[in-house]
Design a protein around this motif. Structure first.
Motif, PDB file in Angstrom:
ATOM      1  N   HIS A 140      24.719  36.590 -13.481  1.00  0.00           N
ATOM      2  CA  HIS A 140      25.056  35.784 -14.648  1.00  0.00           C
ATOM      3  C   HIS A 140      23.932  34.789 -14.881  1.00  0.00           C
ATOM      4  CE1 HIS A 140      28.736  36.789 -16.530  1.00  0.00           C
ATOM      5  NE2 HIS A 140      29.531  36.551 -15.502  1.00  0.00           N
ATOM      6  N   GLY A 298      25.450  34.038 -10.471  1.00  0.00           N
ATOM      7  CA  GLY A 298      26.513  35.009 -10.693  1.00  0.00           C
ATOM      8  C   GLY A 298      27.583  34.907  -9.627  1.00  0.00           C
ATOM      9  N   SER A 337      27.793  40.277 -18.147  1.00  0.00           N
ATOM     10  CA  SER A 337      26.783  39.993 -17.134  1.00  0.00           C
ATOM     11  C   SER A 337      25.918  41.223 -16.899  1.00  0.00           C
ATOM     12  CB  SER A 337      27.459  39.548 -15.833  1.00  0.00           C
ATOM     13  OG  SER A 337      28.525  40.414 -15.490  1.00  0.00           O
TER      14      SER A 337
END
Length: 411
Positions: A140, A298, A337
């Motif tokens: 992410h 992430g 993502s």
């Protein structure tokens, strides 16, 4: 590649060593509760259920800041879940060092994670004293400005191509009763926006001097003063947002009530759920259109030690399933993502995801502050920027001094 067929084959492969009698329920805790996030989590659950085990969803409403203390309390209090989400980085470091997290090294070696997980820093964030303790599931990136095309059309100005144009367009938006910049009230949102502004305005080298090298002199210097000036613009532009959760702020952009939002690529899941099309209904500017660099933060899943043979076996199955190609494709397309492995087909990616993939391929990346700062230092930073955005009387000079003090003592 037919990913449905691949998923079926994967399920058969990972389930084969375990008889039906050994299949079990596994509670998985996470903080993915927005509409787009829930759709993505459903893909993980479906992949795990296909192995013969059962994903028992333990969603905790709120942000990671709300959920993590609950997760940690359960683990340290002797009531561990089967698996739990944390961000890439140091959030579970002390739990692993205390022997409360399962060693996944054997699974990682069997699945060849060191060869397929890119960038290598993702797996390095899972590694303590040579042992691997988590399964990364996505990349992410925070460094995005999401813009409502309809809002700018209503204001009679062109959709901005960069941060400076966005700031210049703010008065036209305000004249039409549109909030220029949507920022929710959760501390991590304002702190994250500042980090994004730092990369865009001060650049990668300065960002790393501050957060990686913990250089307090740079944090107190003129380059960061420029970033605080931009943060002051953002504070002024966000007046009137009056929402708490990040996805509520995203919804202001989706509905044209706000011109834009600085938010990670997970916002794409909300746009997709609303039926909006990238490049048509909304515009995405990586690096705020100034400096196209993305962070490789992430999420990863950790597996608390459980004294139950069947559940322990199921933990290994889940870890392998999360990183498997079919799961990576299905989950990340819904989540917005990027996958943690570079050998999967993302032909279905939208324009914004393709921009992110291109930046990743070029190697224009940084580690996120979750990877560079301890949880305590990160919390101090969040508290500062929460106060800064909420209190217009706090001067940029005072805020920068406090920021430099945080960096001076950061670990």
């Amino acid at each position: 590649m037919n990913f449905r067929s691949f998923a079926a084959a994967l399920a058969a492969t990972v389930a084969m060593p375990f008889s039906a009698a050994q299949a079990t329920d596994l509670e998985v805790t996470h903080w993915w509760t927005s509409g787009g996030e829930a759709a993505a989590v459903a893909e993980l659950a479906k992949a795990f259920d296909a192995t013969g085990n059962k994903w028992v969803d333990g969603a905790i409403a709120g942000s990671g800041g709300t959920a993590r203390p609950i997760m940690i309390s359960r683990i340290t209090g002797g009531d561990p879940m089967g698996a739990t989400q944390f961000n890439h980085g140091r959030q579970a470091e002390e739990l692993a060092e205390a022997g409360l997290m399962k060693d996944l090294t054997a699974v990682a070696e069997k699945e060849g994670w060191k060869d397929i997980i890119k960038p290598a820093s993702l797996l390095e964030s899972c590694t303590i004293d040579g042992k691997i303790y988590c399964a990364p599931v996505n990349i992410h990136s925070w460094q995005w400005l999401w813009l409502s095309n309809a809002a700018f059309e209503q204001a009679g100005v062109a959709v901005p191509a960069n941060w400076d144009e966005f700031v210049a367009a703010a008065p036209a938006l305000e004249a039409k009763g549109i909030i220029p910049l949507a920022v929710g009230g959760q501390p991590w949102q304002s702190a994250g926006a500042f980090d994004v502004l730092m990369v865009a305005i001060a650049g990668k080298e300065t960002f790393e001097k501050v957060f990686k090298d913990k250089d307090a002199d740079v944090a107190a210097g003129p380059e960061i003063a420029k970033v605080f000036k931009a943060a002051d613009d953002a504070r002024r532009m966000s007046k009137g947002s009056n929402v708490q959760d990040w996805n509520q702020a995203t919804n202001l952009v989706i509905t044209g009530k706000a011109g834009g939002q600085i938010m990670g690529d997970w916002a794409q899941g909300e746009f997709a759920l609303a039926g909006q099309v990238a490049g048509q209904d909304y515009t995405c500017l990586p690096g705020l259109g100034v400096n196209e660099i993305i962070s490789t933060g992430g999420d990863a899943f950790y597996f608390p030690v459980i004294n139950d043979e069947a559940k322990s076996a199921a933990q290994d199955v889940l870890a392998a399933t999360l990183v498997a190609p079919a799961t990576q494709v299905a989950f990340n397309l819904k989540k917005g993502s990027l996958p943690v492995r570079g050998d999967v087909d993302l032909a279905a990616a939208n324009d914004c995801m393709k921009k992110g993939l291109d930046i990743l391929a070029k190697g224009n990346v940084i580690q996120g502050t979750d990877q560079l700062l301890s949880a305590d230092s990160q919390k101090q930073k969040e508290d500062l920027f929460s106060e800064f955005f909420a209190n217009p009387s706090m001067t940029v000079e005072d805020a920068q001094k406090r920021f430099a003090d945080i960096i001076a003592s950061a670990d």
